[in-house]
Enzyme design. Structure first.
Site, PDB file in Angstrom:
ATOM      1  CE1 TYR A   1      11.771  81.690  39.050  1.00 18.43           C
ATOM      2  CE2 TYR A   1       9.782  83.032  38.960  1.00 18.43           C
ATOM      3  CZ  TYR A   1      10.913  82.514  38.345  1.00 18.43           C
ATOM      4  OH  TYR A   1      11.174  82.815  37.034  1.00 18.43           O
TER       5      TYR A   1
ATOM      6  CG  HIS B   1      16.562  83.224  20.398  1.00 25.06           C
ATOM      7  ND1 HIS B   1      17.454  84.237  20.677  1.00 25.06           N
ATOM      8  CD2 HIS B   1      16.407  82.530  21.542  1.00 25.06           C
ATOM      9  CE1 HIS B   1      17.805  84.168  21.946  1.00 25.06           C
ATOM     10  NE2 HIS B   1      17.191  83.139  22.495  1.00 25.06           N
ATOM     11  CB  ALA B   2      19.923  79.001  20.462  1.00 30.39           C
TER      12      ALA B   2
ATOM     13  CG  HIS C   1      22.296  78.135  27.218  1.00 31.42           C
ATOM     14  ND1 HIS C   1      22.204  78.845  28.395  1.00 31.42           N
ATOM     15  CD2 HIS C   1      21.020  78.045  26.742  1.00 31.42           C
ATOM     16  CE1 HIS C   1      20.942  79.180  28.612  1.00 31.42           C
ATOM     17  NE2 HIS C   1      20.198  78.709  27.624  1.00 31.42           N
ATOM     18  CD  GLU C   2      19.727  76.590  23.541  1.00 30.79           C
ATOM     19  OE1 GLU C   2      18.806  75.902  24.023  1.00 30.79           O
ATOM     20  OE2 GLU C   2      19.761  77.832  23.631  1.00 30.79           O
TER      21      GLU C   2
ATOM     22  CD  GLU D   1      16.988  79.307  30.116  1.00 35.69           C
ATOM     23  OE1 GLU D   1      18.015  79.227  29.418  1.00 35.69           O
ATOM     24  OE2 GLU D   1      15.858  79.017  29.684  1.00 35.69           O
TER      25      GLU D   1
ATOM     26  CG  HIS E   1      13.944  85.971  25.313  1.00 33.81           C
ATOM     27  ND1 HIS E   1      15.026  86.319  24.534  1.00 33.81           N
ATOM     28  CD2 HIS E   1      14.225  84.749  25.817  1.00 33.81           C
ATOM     29  CE1 HIS E   1      15.932  85.349  24.572  1.00 33.81           C
ATOM     30  NE2 HIS E   1      15.469  84.384  25.342  1.00 33.81           N
TER      31      HIS E   1
ATOM     32  NE  ARG F   1      12.348  81.390  31.655  1.00 31.54           N
ATOM     33  CZ  ARG F   1      11.485  80.621  31.001  1.00 31.54           C
ATOM     34  NH1 ARG F   1      11.864  79.923  29.949  1.00 31.54           N
ATOM     35  NH2 ARG F   1      10.240  80.545  31.383  1.00 31.54           N
ATOM     36  CE1 TYR F   2      17.521  82.256  28.883  1.00 33.87           C
ATOM     37  CE2 TYR F   2      15.733  83.849  28.901  1.00 33.87           C
ATOM     38  CZ  TYR F   2      16.296  82.688  28.407  1.00 33.87           C
ATOM     39  OH  TYR F   2      15.645  81.960  27.449  1.00 33.87           O
TER      40      TYR F   2
HETATM   41  O1  X8Z Z   1      17.724  82.814  25.033  1.00 34.34           O
HETATM   42  C1  X8Z Z   1      18.738  82.312  25.450  1.00 34.34           C
HETATM   43  C2  X8Z Z   1      19.126  80.903  25.034  1.00 34.34           C
HETATM   44  C3  X8Z Z   1      17.942  80.067  24.752  1.00 34.34           C
HETATM   45  S1  X8Z Z   1      17.127  79.498  26.166  1.00 34.34           S
HETATM   46  C4  X8Z Z   1      19.958  80.963  23.785  1.00 34.34           C
HETATM   47  N1  X8Z Z   1      19.573  83.030  26.245  1.00 34.34           N
HETATM   48  C5  X8Z Z   1      19.283  84.408  26.618  1.00 34.34           C
HETATM   49  C6  X8Z Z   1      19.334  85.327  25.423  1.00 34.34           C
HETATM   50  O2  X8Z Z   1      19.885  84.948  24.381  1.00 34.34           O
HETATM   51  O3  X8Z Z   1      18.848  86.452  25.522  1.00 34.34           O
HETATM   52  C7  X8Z Z   1      20.833  82.566  26.822  1.00 34.34           C
HETATM   53  C8  X8Z Z   1      21.432  83.760  27.466  1.00 34.34           C
HETATM   54  C9  X8Z Z   1      20.337  84.771  27.623  1.00 34.34           C
HETATM   55 ZN    ZN Z   2      18.176  78.491  27.552  1.00 32.73          ZN
END
Ligand code: X8Z
Ligand code: ZN
Length: 619
Positions: A227, A358-359, A388-389, A416, A518, A527-528
């Protein structure tokens, strides 16, 4: 997924990017080694040549690696797992070789700015490094592939019947039966998480050895190093940001608990203490917007619409939802998505095979082979996730003229935050513009509290979850949390930061963190948290640029080409400059800071404090 050596969205993705199984390319490995003999000290010119050779080698591999990862993620079988793990192992070995090669230029005088920056990226690039012990990279990737696929194939139960991951996720959003919510929560955590426990411990041990070989204390320290600041300062910055926004979370928690108590009664949700984790409209209690109906202010303050209902009423299907997302970016002046996006993306869940639902967003060739992979449902969550995507995809395309090692976000929080910041513009007035909402139904100013509360349930509620995911992993990687305490440490952090408690007793041999994508997906999560903060900074800056004078949360910069141009200027920088430079380019400030988020929610904060009077807040 991001096709870059740094901050790839998973160990597998990174490994795949870096990998090649072909003998012809394997030969190139030797060519890419530093050319100098042992006696001659390396020079700045050697470093330049080394970086150039890595960018070439890595570029040659990345499309192939990404293709393998894509096929595995969209068609999970024993065979695609085997191929992905094999390619992943070669990628890990390559990444370790790059990192060690880069370290040889430590202390070399006269390095150019770019060479120095790229060497740093090479040293920090891997999500999961492996030690040089023969077979270690393969074992690491076998485990990482296995647990990611276990997650993809995971099932819970509802009324004793099997239910897949994307269905159970949606059901947790709409079901209001506490016994069924508990069944889904417990079955998902038991079935998906628990079996990963021992694999996870093994994976941690191997990757830590790899991190030590590269000169880091452990994998967590390596993650914190990415970072543009000392790793310890990064952890401190995260805590500082959290303390800034925590008062807002405390009010949302207190108010939500009271509403849940009123709905379900003391036996399900007590008036004091933590909130039962399965009652919040989300499997992980990470975003609570799905239970807006339970917390909505009575009478006048209510918004009066739900985006999912609007989409359904207008006959939207998932593809039309994505087209609508694309339309927003086009309105800012971004070029339309390529035809291949529509041909190659996975927008809905295939009926006949296992996939990772998962997206994620991909750019397979680092040019224009943009895709999303989702199991889209017609609801509000997925409408936001699409934006978001697509934010990832437009970022990837904006920096595709940068050298390969700069094809990344300013930091991973930026990547993100882009789509989320755009989605903050999905205001009632915007919904009218795209013909989703009748003009007559636009909530009047007296419904602002409802609008802000709906947003806070997603945006504010997420903050402690966004923080604790990696607090847990940092502890796991450092050894502060040994395997026998994995589950206990997780439950403790959930209580400490989120003020939530599982709906049933948890076993110490279980592995609840594995029930969140994750963790088996090995995607760093700080990151989120950063993105939650940053998106409000971006949004406020965009609204200022647009000359918006009303309440911040009513601002939509839809159609504003000037905002688009300025945004593009930040995006096309990629990772070529430290993130404060990128932040300054768009917002005029060089600090990540929660004040924009606090300003956005200020009217709600005042209202919540009033509502919570007399309550014993906290847990
Ligand atoms: O994982 C994601 C995205 C993909 S980069 C859908 N997010 C986190 C989650 O779902 O836990 C977006 C918000 C937080
Ligand atoms: Zn994302």
């Amino acid at each position: 997924m991001k096709i870059a050596i740094r901050a790839a969205s998973s160990a597998l993705a990174l490994a795949a990017i870096l990998a090649s199984a072909t003998p012809a390319l394997a030969k190139k490995k030797d060519e890419a080694a530093p050319a100098k003999t042992a006696e001659a000290a390396p020079t700045a010119a050697d470093a330049d040549a080394y970086v150039a050779s890595v960018e070439k080698e890595y570029g040659d591999f990345s499309l192939y690696g990404a293709q393998v990862a894509w096929i595995n993620a969209t068609y999970i079988t024993d065979d695609t797992d085997a191929v992905a793990a094999r390619v992943g192992a070669e990628g890990t070995e390559m990444g370790v070789r790059f990192a060690k090669g880069a370290a040889k230029y430590d202390g070399v005088q006269g390095l150019s700015y770019d060479t120095k920056r790229k060497l740093d990226f090479l040293k920090q690039g891997l999500v999961l490094p492996a030690p040089s012990t023969p077979g270690a990279a393969k074992e690491l990737n076998d485990i990482a592939t296995r647990i990611q696929s276990m997650y993809g194939k995971g099932r819970g139960t509802l009324n004793g019947k099997e239910i897949n991951g994307s269905d159970i996720e949606a059901e947790m959003g709409t079901n209001r039966n506490p016994a069924q919510l508990k069944e889904m929560w417990v079955s998902w955590h038991d079935n998906v998480g628990a079996p990963m426990h021992d694999d996870y411990a093994k994976m941690v041990a191997i990757a830590n050895k790899g991190a030590v070989e590269l000169g880091y204390k452990d994998v967590g320290a390596m993650w914190r190093a990415g970072y543009d600041m000392p790793a310890d300062d990064f952890a401190k910055m995260m805590d500082k940001l959290w303390l800034q926004v925590k008062p807002l979370y405390d009010q949302v928690h207190c108010y939500t608990r009271a509403k849940l108590n009123a709905k379900y009664g003391d036996a399900v949700q007590a008036k004091t203490g933590p909130i039962r984790a399965d009652l919040l409209g989300n499997m992980w209690a990470q975003e609570w917007g799905n239970i807006y109906d339970i917390v909505a202010p009575k009478g006048a303050g209510d918004i009066g619409y739900d985006i999912g209902d609007l989409l359904t009423a207008k006959g939207y299907d998932p593809v039309k939802m994505v087209k609508t997302g694309e339309g927003f970016y086009s309105s800012l002046g971004f070029a339309p998505l390529p035809d291949t996006f529509w041909k190659r993306s996975q927008i809905v869940k295939p009926r006949d095979r296992e996939v990772i639902c998962h997206a994620s967003a991909w750019d397979l060739d680092n040019k224009d082979d943009l895709r999303i992979k989702m199991c889209t449902k017609v609801n509000s969550d997925d409408f936001v996730t699409i934006h978001h995507e697509l934010g990832h995809n437009y970022y990837q395309r904006a920096y595709n003229k940068q050298p390969l090692l700069y094809m990344n976000g300013a930091n991973d929080g930026f990547h993100e935050a882009i789509g989320d910041f755009v989605a903050l513009s999905i205001t009632p007035e915007y919904l009218v513009q795209i013909d989703l909402l009748d003009k007559a139904k636009v909530p009047s100013a007296d419904k602002d509290i409802g609008l802000l509360l709906r947003q806070a349930m997603d945006k504010v509620a997420f903050l402690p979850f966004g923080l604790l995911m990696d607090k847990w992993r940092w502890g796991v990687f450092s050894g502060a949390v040994p395997p026998q305490y994995y589950n206990k440490a997780w439950t403790d952090l959930r209580l400490q930061y989120q003020g939530i408690t599982p709906p049933a007793e948890r076993s110490d041999t279980g592995f609840d963190p594995g029930a969140k994508y994750h963790i088996p997906g090995n995607t760093p999560y700080a990151r989120y948290f950063l993105a939650r903060i940053l998106q409000f900074q971006f949004y406020k800056a965009a609204c200022d640029q647009a000359g918006w004078k009303g309440p911040l949360h009513r601002c939509s910069f839809y159609g504003d080409k000037q905002v688009g141009e300025k945004l593009n200027a930040m995006l096309e920088m990629g990772a070529s400059k430290p993130w404060p430079d990128a932040l300054e380019a768009f917002t005029g400030t060089r600090e990540m800071d929660g004040s924009a988020m606090i300003a956005y929610f200020q009217p709600l904060m005042t209202w919540l404090q009033e509502q919570n009077k007399g309550q014993q807040c906290g847990w």
